[in-house]
Design an enzyme around this catalytic site. Sequence first.
Site, short mmCIF file in Angstrom:
data_model
loop_
_atom_site.label_atom_id
_atom_site.label_comp_id
_atom_site.label_asym_id
_atom_site.label_seq_id
_atom_site.Cartn_x
_atom_site.Cartn_y
_atom_site.Cartn_z
N CYS A 62 -1.50 1.74 -3.01
CA CYS A 62 -2.49 2.80 -2.80
C CYS A 62 -1.88 4.21 -2.78
CB CYS A 62 -3.22 2.60 -1.48
SG CYS A 62 -3.56 0.90 -1.07
N TYR A 112 -9.80 -3.01 -10.22
CA TYR A 112 -9.36 -1.77 -9.58
C TYR A 112 -8.11 -1.19 -10.28
CZ TYR A 112 -11.92 -2.59 -5.10
OH TYR A 112 -12.85 -2.75 -4.11
N LYS A 126 -0.08 5.26 -6.11
CA LYS A 126 -1.16 5.29 -7.11
C LYS A 126 -1.99 6.56 -6.96
CE LYS A 126 -4.91 4.36 -5.92
NZ LYS A 126 -5.50 3.06 -5.66
N GLU A 186 -8.01 2.29 -12.61
CA GLU A 186 -7.35 3.45 -11.99
C GLU A 186 -6.17 3.92 -12.85
OE1 GLU A 186 -8.47 2.80 -7.31
OE2 GLU A 186 -6.51 2.15 -7.96
N GLU A 190 -25.50 16.77 -1.01
CA GLU A 190 -26.86 17.08 -0.53
C GLU A 190 -27.92 16.30 -1.31
OE1 GLU A 190 -28.44 21.14 -1.33
OE2 GLU A 190 -26.63 21.41 -2.53
N HIS A 207 -25.55 22.97 1.72
CA HIS A 207 -25.73 23.54 0.39
C HIS A 207 -24.68 24.61 0.11
CE1 HIS A 207 -27.94 24.68 -3.19
NE2 HIS A 207 -27.83 25.95 -2.82
N CYS A 211 0.83 -1.21 0.00
CA CYS A 211 0.00 0.00 0.00
C CYS A 211 0.86 1.26 0.00
CB CYS A 211 -0.94 -0.01 1.22
SG CYS A 211 -1.79 1.55 1.45
P1 NDP Z 1 -9.02 -7.41 -9.64
O1 NDP Z 1 -9.29 -8.75 -9.11
O2 NDP Z 1 -9.77 -6.24 -9.13
O3 NDP Z 1 -9.20 -7.41 -11.22
C1 NDP Z 1 -8.57 -8.36 -12.03
C2 NDP Z 1 -8.95 -8.11 -13.47
O4 NDP Z 1 -8.22 -9.01 -14.28
C3 NDP Z 1 -10.41 -8.36 -13.74
O5 NDP Z 1 -10.87 -7.44 -14.70
C4 NDP Z 1 -10.40 -9.78 -14.32
O6 NDP Z 1 -11.42 -10.01 -15.24
C5 NDP Z 1 -9.10 -9.75 -15.09
N1 NDP Z 1 -8.56 -11.09 -15.30
C6 NDP Z 1 -8.19 -11.99 -14.38
N2 NDP Z 1 -7.73 -13.11 -14.97
C7 NDP Z 1 -7.82 -12.91 -16.30
C8 NDP Z 1 -7.52 -13.70 -17.44
N3 NDP Z 1 -7.03 -14.92 -17.32
N4 NDP Z 1 -7.75 -13.17 -18.66
C9 NDP Z 1 -8.25 -11.93 -18.78
N5 NDP Z 1 -8.57 -11.13 -17.74
C10 NDP Z 1 -8.35 -11.62 -16.52
O7 NDP Z 1 -7.45 -7.24 -9.45
P2 NDP Z 1 -6.52 -5.96 -9.51
O8 NDP Z 1 -5.22 -6.48 -9.98
O9 NDP Z 1 -7.15 -4.83 -10.23
O10 NDP Z 1 -6.41 -5.55 -7.99
C11 NDP Z 1 -5.88 -6.50 -7.07
C12 NDP Z 1 -6.40 -6.22 -5.68
O11 NDP Z 1 -5.86 -5.01 -5.22
C13 NDP Z 1 -7.90 -6.10 -5.64
O12 NDP Z 1 -8.42 -7.24 -5.00
C14 NDP Z 1 -8.16 -4.87 -4.84
O13 NDP Z 1 -8.81 -5.22 -3.65
C15 NDP Z 1 -6.83 -4.28 -4.51
N6 NDP Z 1 -6.81 -2.88 -4.94
C16 NDP Z 1 -7.64 -2.00 -4.34
C17 NDP Z 1 -7.65 -0.69 -4.75
C18 NDP Z 1 -8.58 0.27 -4.09
O14 NDP Z 1 -9.09 -0.03 -3.02
N7 NDP Z 1 -8.86 1.43 -4.69
C19 NDP Z 1 -6.78 -0.20 -5.81
C20 NDP Z 1 -5.98 -1.23 -6.40
C21 NDP Z 1 -6.00 -2.51 -5.97
P3 NDP Z 1 -12.88 -10.53 -14.79
O15 NDP Z 1 -13.54 -9.42 -14.09
O16 NDP Z 1 -13.48 -10.85 -16.10
O17 NDP Z 1 -12.65 -11.71 -13.91
#
Ligand code: NDP
Length: 465
Positions: A47, A178, A50, A182, A441, A436, A42
């Site tokens: 986080c 996520y 980012k 982002e 609101e 306001h 993080c």
């Molecule tokens: P996520 O699990 O959020 O997203 C993974 C993405 O990769 C999804 O779109 C998924 O598609 C895709 N994917 C996975 N496997 C494949 C595949 N074999 N082929 C094609 N697409 C694939 O992971 P992130 O890496 O974005 O984030 C990791 C973690 O970090 C999250 O769990 C989150 O909690 C945390 N995080 C939190 C943030 C915040 O709170 N703002 C910011 C950044 C990270 P599909 O949806 O189709 O499965």
Amino acid sequence: MDHDYDLVTIGAGSGGIAASRRAAALGARVAIVERGRVGGTCVIRGCVPKKLMVYAAAYGDALREAAGYGWRIDGTPGFEMARWADAKASETARLETVYRQMLEGSGVALVEGTARIEGAHTVRVGDERVLKARHILVATGSAPVRDSIPGIEHCATSDDLLDLRELPRQAAVIGAGYIAVEFAGALARLGVEVCMYYRDRLPLRGFDDDLRVRAAAALQAGGVELHPGAAPRKIQQAGERLLLVAADGRTRDFGFVLNATGRRPNTAGLGLETLGVVPEPSGAIAVDAQLRSSAPNVHAIGDVTHRKNLTPVAIAEGRALADSLFGPAPREVDLSRVASAVFTLPPIGTVGPSETEALAAGHRLKVYEADFRPMRTAFIGSTERTYMKLLVCAETDRVLGVHMLGTDAPEIVQSLAVALTAGATKAHFDATVAVHPTAAEELVLLRTPARVVEPKAAVVAPPVG
Ligand code: NDP
């Protein structure tokens, strides 16, 4: 048995540090082992940097919008990644120092090196040092997956992206979670031509569908070229560039490709097998509500577990675990209503179930919505929109969920999460006098439901591809 420590924590990220400090405050003798930088994902490569990149992107918007507010800006403003990278490096170094001082100030011993569990009460660090522990806490977090698609290992991860000193002219982002949305949004605002490839029909699977539709629109409005239902079949190296090979065999090449296809728990090489703890197929350590693994004195928190992978959850789990082990009574973390944010531009804030989830749970729903052009950007003729949605149980009047995409959504939803935790009803929202002029609101001025939906209406859209 004589132990050197009451608790040995493996991993000095947000969760491990929180657990260790709380345990030390409760009188436990604590050591924390870290093989990299103190602060973890993080603070060092997640986080925090980012969000600093998203802030950089938002300044670009502010500069572009300033003229509409009467500012004369001479010359062409430009973003220099190397200057941002230097400032980011100083800030993460400062934060790392703060965390090191906090550990020292709390009486937690920092042991630097790679930890390996060698027995129920034994953690070896490097070749030399052996720590005898009453309890072991695994808080090793996660790392980007490198085998989701053939050839994905050639792609950059978010760690690499945050260490760039020069932005690519063009980039592909694979995934739509996520990290993908982002970074796609921020890079596009910083002047990179971004193409996002993902397999579902909308980004952010698992979020409320009305938010997902608007997130896709906001990404497009921000200049991201969206390719839904189009995750590459494979990726091939072609000299300095990478070829994305589509299902139909067509290719497109990029100088920079971000692998945002998820993260995997860091359990390899930890020695868990010596205790009979078998990670799940995802690599995660399964724990019970009290964060105990299948080995009696070995616990796990945060992204290395199969629970909710968010920094504040890891911190809450770490503190709860320390209270349970060394405080007066065991304590569990309620994960049923965890708010979260996605720092797109504009950002998303969300708490409670999506409409689909609430219907699937059997609720008859009153759905309240507001969708409007916010004052700040409407003034300069922008088409940017803010979306708000309240999900209210028609039987109990309880507000089950709040979903928002718009400026300050994470800040607004964080405050409303308190109201939802306290059991707020729609009548409480109605009885609240507005502040306001604000966007927030609108949330206390919603009087007529946009629709009332019966539980049977729940339909989970199948993924594309
Ligand atoms: P996520 O699990 O959020 O997203 C993974 C993405 O990769 C999804 O779109 C998924 O598609 C895709 N994917 C996975 N496997 C494949 C595949 N074999 N082929 C094609 N697409 C694939 O992971 P992130 O890496 O974005 O984030 C990791 C973690 O970090 C999250 O769990 C989150 O909690 C945390 N995080 C939190 C943030 C915040 O709170 N703002 C910011 C950044 C990270 P599909 O949806 O189709 O499965």
